[in-house]
Motif scaffolding. Structure first.
Motif, PDB file in Angstrom:
ATOM      1  N   ASN A 157     -26.392  25.367 -64.704  1.00 46.70           N
ATOM      2  CA  ASN A 157     -24.970  25.604 -64.982  1.00 46.70           C
ATOM      3  C   ASN A 157     -24.666  25.897 -66.439  1.00 46.70           C
ATOM      4  O   ASN A 157     -23.820  26.734 -66.744  1.00 46.70           O
ATOM      5  CB  ASN A 157     -24.143  24.395 -64.538  1.00 46.70           C
ATOM      6  CG  ASN A 157     -23.917  24.428 -63.037  1.00 46.70           C
ATOM      7  OD1 ASN A 157     -23.938  25.504 -62.438  1.00 46.70           O
ATOM      8  ND2 ASN A 157     -23.729  23.266 -62.436  1.00 46.70           N
ATOM      9  N   THR A 158     -25.364  25.189 -67.352  1.00 42.44           N
ATOM     10  CA  THR A 158     -25.055  25.368 -68.770  1.00 42.44           C
ATOM     11  C   THR A 158     -25.443  26.761 -69.272  1.00 42.44           C
ATOM     12  O   THR A 158     -25.050  27.148 -70.363  1.00 42.44           O
ATOM     13  CB  THR A 158     -25.798  24.309 -69.623  1.00 42.44           C
ATOM     14  OG1 THR A 158     -27.179  24.326 -69.250  1.00 42.44           O
ATOM     15  CG2 THR A 158     -25.225  22.925 -69.406  1.00 42.44           C
ATOM     16  N   ASN A 166     -24.266  32.111 -70.809  1.00 46.06           N
ATOM     17  CA  ASN A 166     -25.234  32.932 -71.543  1.00 46.06           C
ATOM     18  C   ASN A 166     -25.641  34.209 -70.800  1.00 46.06           C
ATOM     19  O   ASN A 166     -26.374  35.042 -71.336  1.00 46.06           O
ATOM     20  CB  ASN A 166     -26.493  32.120 -71.849  1.00 46.06           C
ATOM     21  CG  ASN A 166     -26.209  30.988 -72.817  1.00 46.06           C
ATOM     22  OD1 ASN A 166     -25.474  31.166 -73.776  1.00 46.06           O
ATOM     23  ND2 ASN A 166     -26.774  29.815 -72.553  1.00 46.06           N
ATOM     24  N   VAL A 167     -25.170  34.317 -69.557  1.00 43.42           N
ATOM     25  CA  VAL A 167     -25.489  35.517 -68.770  1.00 43.42           C
ATOM     26  C   VAL A 167     -24.700  36.697 -69.353  1.00 43.42           C
ATOM     27  O   VAL A 167     -23.549  36.545 -69.759  1.00 43.42           O
ATOM     28  CB  VAL A 167     -25.119  35.274 -67.288  1.00 43.42           C
ATOM     29  CG1 VAL A 167     -25.150  36.560 -66.489  1.00 43.42           C
ATOM     30  CG2 VAL A 167     -26.060  34.229 -66.677  1.00 43.42           C
ATOM     31  N   ALA A 168     -25.350  37.863 -69.418  1.00 48.24           N
ATOM     32  CA  ALA A 168     -24.671  39.054 -69.955  1.00 48.24           C
ATOM     33  C   ALA A 168     -23.434  39.376 -69.125  1.00 48.24           C
ATOM     34  O   ALA A 168     -23.483  39.334 -67.889  1.00 48.24           O
ATOM     35  CB  ALA A 168     -25.628  40.243 -69.952  1.00 48.24           C
TER      36      ALA A 168
END
Ligand SMILES: [Fe+2]
Length: 291
Positions: free
Chosen positions: A165-166, A170-172
């Motif tokens: 989840n954290t 950070n996913v594009a």
């Protein structure tokens, strides 16, 4: 699609060396391993340096020059743009990268076996978040369809999917649309880095019609490891025999006791192509094999 019905290709996928924070013993171990067993292609998915400083790029350049003489693709990461020097960041953010690493920010490697397309999701306007624009997504999908090689790989710095989840933040940005378009256009494998967390998962189109494989690499050389996860890199073997295609993925971790990289985890994906050479339901990833 061209080429013989039988082929095999080995790709070393390295990421996030962060020159400026490199552990010398790890660098020497990785260089030694790649020189002894040169892969067919070396792919480095960004964050070549820690702060985009000239001395860090000089160090990175000498590492690249010491790699075996095989084709190589590099992508910039968010750390390869200056952070504190705001004027340089705005006016010529990729200056050092282009001088020391490559003029080409989105290089591609294409032969009769594979098409590897790099898509740069960094921007001088964002600190660390990656974003894929609609035109990048479209252009890459068109290129995948037009090249139509036995294997197609798309490389980005920021990941296209997270497993914890954290990491969702950070996913594009645009990753969902990108995965939908690129899987439909025939991408077999997505590779990335950025979060220093290695993993390998199946990814699906939203309607689950077709699947591909997503492979993340840890940091190959930096002491900025995450939660005690060792330095690592991935070795991908692409194989085609008749209509059967296979991707064997090895994660190799640095082992401080022996001072070498050792096999840590294996993944295996299989696919089928029908006689019209379209992909049937994409890829299946077997449960991972811990070594
Ligand atoms: Fe990064």
């Amino acid at each position: 699609m061209s080429g013989s019905m039988r082929m095999r290709m080995r790709i070393a996928h390295l990421s996030d060396p962060h020159f400026g924070t490199v552990v010398p013993a790890v660098r020497d171990a990785l260089l030694g391993e790649l020189q002894t067993h040169p892969p067919d292609l070396i792919l480095i998915t960004g964050d070549i340096t820690q702060r985009a400083r000239r001395d860090q790029f000089v160090e990175a350049r000498s590492f690249l020059d010491a790699l075996p003489r095989v084709p190589r693709l590099c992508l910039p990461g968010n750390h390869d743009l200056p952070l504190f020097d705001v004027i340089t960041r705005m006016v010529k953010p990729y200056d050092h990268y282009c001088w020391y690493i490559s003029q080409e920010l989105q290089p591609e490697f294409v032969d009769e076996r594979v098409a590897v397309l790099c898509v740069d999701a960094t921007s001088r306007l964002r600190h660390k978040d990656g974003a894929l624009t609609p035109s990048q997504i479209e252009r890459t999908a068109e290129r995948l369809a037009e090249l139509d090689r036995p294997f197609s790989i798309v490389a980005t710095h920021q990941p296209l999917a997270a497993v914890v989840n954290t990491d969702v933040r950070n996913v594009a940005r645009g990753a969902g649309q990108a995965l939908d378009r690129w899987i439909a256009a025939g991408a077999d494998l997505f590779v990335g880095g950025h979060i220093h967390l290695p993993y390998c998962i199946e990814v699906h189109m939203t309607d689950r019609r077709q699947s591909s494989v997503l492979l993340q690499a840890g940091t190959c050389l930096s002491r900025r490891i995450r939660n005690g996860i060792q330095n690592s890199y991935n070795l991908v073997t692409l194989q085609r025999d008749g209509t059967e295609r296979r991707m064997a993925i090895e994660r190799r971790d640095y082992d401080a006791a022996s001072g070498r990289f050792v096999l840590a985890l294996q993944h295996e994906a299989t696919s089928l192509m029908n006689r019209q050479r379209t992909r049937l339901n994409g890829w299946r990833l077997a449960p991972q094999i811990a070594v």
